[in-house]
Write an enzyme that holds these catalytic residues in place. Structure first.
Site, PDB file in Angstrom:
ATOM      1  N   LYS A  19       0.769  -1.288   0.073  1.00 38.92           N
ATOM      2  CA  LYS A  19       0.103  -0.024  -0.209  1.00 38.92           C
ATOM      3  C   LYS A  19       0.859   1.241   0.115  1.00 38.92           C
ATOM      4  O   LYS A  19       2.110   1.212   0.423  1.00 38.92           O
ATOM      5  CB  LYS A  19      -0.908   0.028   1.069  1.00 38.92           C
ATOM      6  N   ASP A 149      -2.478  -1.624  10.232  1.00 39.84           N
ATOM      7  CA  ASP A 149      -2.300  -1.895   8.684  1.00 39.84           C
ATOM      8  C   ASP A 149      -2.843  -3.108   8.151  1.00 39.84           C
ATOM      9  O   ASP A 149      -2.765  -3.154   6.935  1.00 39.84           O
ATOM     10  CB  ASP A 149      -0.912  -1.619   8.405  1.00 39.84           C
TER      11      ASP A 149
HETATM   12  O1  C5P Z   1      -0.482  -1.388  13.941  1.00 42.40           O
HETATM   13  P1  C5P Z   1       1.195  -1.710  14.029  1.00 42.40           P
HETATM   14  O2  C5P Z   1       1.384  -2.298  15.411  1.00 42.40           O
HETATM   15  O3  C5P Z   1       1.787  -2.341  12.897  1.00 42.40           O
HETATM   16  O4  C5P Z   1       1.784  -0.246  14.219  1.00 42.40           O
HETATM   17  C1  C5P Z   1       3.468  -0.192  14.526  1.00 42.40           C
HETATM   18  C2  C5P Z   1       3.468   0.951  15.685  1.00 42.40           C
HETATM   19  O5  C5P Z   1       3.148   2.289  14.799  1.00 42.40           O
HETATM   20  C3  C5P Z   1       2.580   0.966  16.797  1.00 42.40           C
HETATM   21  O6  C5P Z   1       3.089   0.061  17.817  1.00 42.40           O
HETATM   22  C4  C5P Z   1       2.773   2.404  17.154  1.00 42.40           C
HETATM   23  O7  C5P Z   1       4.039   2.722  17.594  1.00 42.40           O
HETATM   24  C5  C5P Z   1       2.696   3.244  15.660  1.00 42.40           C
HETATM   25  N1  C5P Z   1       1.264   3.534  15.272  1.00 42.40           N
HETATM   26  C6  C5P Z   1       0.596   4.477  16.009  1.00 42.40           C
HETATM   27  N2  C5P Z   1      -0.625   4.893  15.487  1.00 42.40           N
HETATM   28  C7  C5P Z   1      -1.228   4.295  14.544  1.00 42.40           C
HETATM   29  C8  C5P Z   1      -0.539   3.268  13.729  1.00 42.40           C
HETATM   30  C9  C5P Z   1       0.830   2.836  14.226  1.00 42.40           C
HETATM   31  O8  C5P Z   1       1.107   5.264  16.830  1.00 42.40           O
HETATM   32  N3  C5P Z   1      -2.474   4.678  14.111  1.00 42.40           N
END
Ligand code: C5P
Length: 311
Positions: A19, A149
């Site tokens: 993406k 994501d």
């Molecule tokens: O969702 P995921 O764990 O892959 O996201 C990785 C990191 O990105 C999270 O642990 C966070 O630190 C940051 N993040 C965030 N806010 C979001 C998406 C991701 O702070 N909406």
């Protein structure tokens, strides 16, 4: 990692897209530690292939092939392994095992949701392999529990993402979009970039409430790519540039070498450039490949479908 991608009997294969965030607007931190986002995702024709085959005794193993694959963990830190376990736990079928084979084309730690795509692809592939009675819609909450994501690669196309970025609404768009992707020499950690965003905004004051730019949404629905190029936006750009100042060279060169616009992909470090034609994308790709800040260049089109089983 081994040389050849194996073929196993009874295997299931899924192709899952990368993406780009055409727009990424970051709001305040939520009580769960995530940031409030308003983002527009587009799925691109740059894919990881996930192949799964049954293993006995509830074993779950992963092997990876392709660019950057050697740097990926093969234990529980691998998001594909977590996806298979989450699906199995959800269905109370602990005896089911799987060998997961990931052939990567999506850059690792590149801001293009490669790990999330692998998790989404693994959910679809294992649901089929294990003959679970689930629809793609049933997989969405499980995907969201694995990461913000992860739901989007299930859906594909172009979509608005609110909340953590995982509350998705499909958007209808006109036309095909030509993208050039400039990959950097080293990946960036998403939590590091969000942390830097917080540090920068602690200095400059309150983070404003989320509002996705109307011109950007209008440009997508009307297919006005020139307008879209002008409104590509990523609130994480300053944070990523402060961690990797050399990305400025890539962004400035791309933006001034025939692109309609350029934007940092997600939390970076990949830079994505929108071009009006295939020919101008080819020219821009050649120009970017000359830069010392660029490891390699890919071309892709969007929007494409989400995770799909190979027949
Ligand atoms: O969702 P995921 O764990 O892959 O996201 C990785 C990191 O990105 C999270 O642990 C966070 O630190 C940051 N993040 C965030 N806010 C979001 C998406 C991701 O702070 N909406």
């Amino acid at each position: 990692m081994s040389e050849r991608f194996p073929t196993l009997s009874g295997q299931v294969r899924v192709r899952v897209p990368a993406k780009v965030n055409v727009g990424l607007f970051v709001g305040p931190t939520r009580p769960d530690g995530y940031h409030e986002l308003g983002t527009v995702f587009q799925a691109l024709s740059l894919y990881d292939d996930i192949t799964v085959a049954a293993l006995p005794d509830g074993q779950i193993r992963v092997n990876t092939w392709g660019e950057g694959a050697a740097s990926l963990p093969t234990d529980d830190r691998n998001l594909a392994v977590r996806a298979a376990k989450a699906l199995r736990d959800h269905h109370g079928t602990a005896d089911l095992g799987v060998q997961i084979m990931i052939n990567k084309s999506i850059p690792v730690a590149g801001g293009m949701a490669g790990g999330s795509a692998d998790a989404a692809g693994t959910l679809v592939a294992c649901a089929k392999l294990w003959e679970l009675d689930v629809s793609p819609g049933d997989l969405t909450p499980l995907a969201a529990s694995l990461g913000a994501d992860v739901p989007f690669p299930l859906l594909g196309g172009t979509a608005l993402g609110l909340g953590r970025g995982d509350e998705l609404t499909p958007l209808s768009t006109r036309g095909q979009y030509h993208w050039v992707l400039a990959l950097a020499h080293r990946g960036l950690s998403t939590p590091d970039v969000f942390r830097r965003f917080d540090e920068l905004n602690a200095v400059s004051g309150e983070v404003a409430a989320i509002r996705v730019c109307d011109d950007l949404l209008g440009a997508l629905s009307s297919g006005d790519q020139t307008l879209l190029g002008r409104h590509l936006h990523n609130d994480l750009e300053a944070a990523a540039l402060s961690l990797r100042p050399e990305l400025e060279i890539t962004l400035t060169t791309g933006r001034s070498s025939g692109a309609l616009g350029g934007v940092l992909a997600g939390s970076g470090p990949t830079c994505a450039f929108l071009c009006d034609t295939d020919a101008s994308a080819a020219g821009l790709a050649d120009r970017l490949a000359e830069l010392s800040t660029v490891r390699s260049v890919r071309r892709a089109t969007g929007p494409v479908a989400g995770a799909r089983l190979f027949s």
